[in-house]
Design an enzyme around this catalytic site. Structure first.
Site: not given
Ligand code: DX5
Ligand code: ZN
Length: 219
Positions: A8, A33, A35, A37, A66, A68, A137, A175
């Site tokens: 990620s 990956h 993320d 947000m 992903h 969010m 998650m 994740d």
């Molecule tokens: C959290 C994200 C993850 C995050 C995971 O909200 O969806 O993808 O980057 O990070 P680690 O592996 O550090 O928990």
């Molecule tokens: Zn993620």
């Protein structure tokens, strides 16, 4: 079962994404990956389609995006157009999840459904035959570097049972808080795509970290 590793970039250096992605890929990453947000569904803001498009230019691996965000339907096309090969959406924000999964597939990407830690596996009951993958998650989404929630292992098992009952061999992605101590356990529970942010980019050698993670996952 072959394990795919999805570093990620949330924990990468945003000023050196190309460098960090190349390092993760040199270590054997299978996916990147990303993320996304929105500061609304989760209490953090990260990146959008322009950054995905830029990452697409420099990454060799497929992009696993992903979402969010509160209104994913409005942005599916933008993210697939920007280069997402896999696109996952949270069931918590989608009253018409079946329609959304269909829309992602119609755009030519793999459609994933994501469950927050507090969302029951039963939320997937009616779409178990329609998902290309399920993302479990194992932390509450919003930030990297959080601790793995142990109960997620049992949840992965129950998602596997649900998919099997539907005759769907779709992979399970996990994740949050995945590292050397948890990689083997999540694979044994039934996950085959492992996201890792802090475990890959939290140190000084992402390539070595990916290699170590694979060794731990497949040992
Ligand atoms: C959290 C994200 C993850 C995050 C995971 O909200 O969806 O993808 O980057 O990070 P680690 O592996 O550090 O928990
Ligand atoms: Zn993620």
């Amino acid at each position: 079962m072959s394990v795919r590793l999805a570093p990620s970039i949330l924990s990468a250096d945003f000023a050196h994404l190309a460098r960090d992605i190349a390092a993760a890929e040199a270590g054997g990453a299978d996916l990147i990956h990303v993320d996304v947000m929105d500061g609304h569904f989760v209490p953090n803001i990260t990146m959008g389609p322009p950054v995905v498009r830029a990452v697409r230019r420099v990454a060799a691996c497929p992009l696993d995006v992903h979402l969010m965000i509160s209104e994913p339907d409005r942005y599916l096309e933008a993210f697939v157009d920007a280069g997402a090969s896999m696109l996952s959406v949270h069931v918590e924000v989608l009253p018409h999840l079946h329609r959304t999964l269909g829309a992602i597939k119609a755009l030519g990407a793999q459609a994933g459904a994501v469950l927050n830690p507090s969302t029951p596996v039963s939320a997937l009951e009616e779409v178990a035959g329609d998902v290309d993958f399920v993302l479990v998650m194992s932390v509450n989404p919003g930030f990297g570097g959080q601790r793995f929630i142990p109960r997620s292992l049992d949840k992965i098992r129950r998602v596997r049972m649900l998919l099997d009952r539907a005759g769907n061999r779709a992979p399970i992605e996990v994740d949050g808080g995945v590292g050397l101590d948890t990689a083997r356990k999540v694979v044994e529970a039934g996950a085959s795509i492992l996201v890792a942010g802090h475990a890959v980019f939290g140190g000084s050698d992402p390539a070595a970290a990916v290699r170590a993670l694979r060794e731990a996952a497949e040992s």
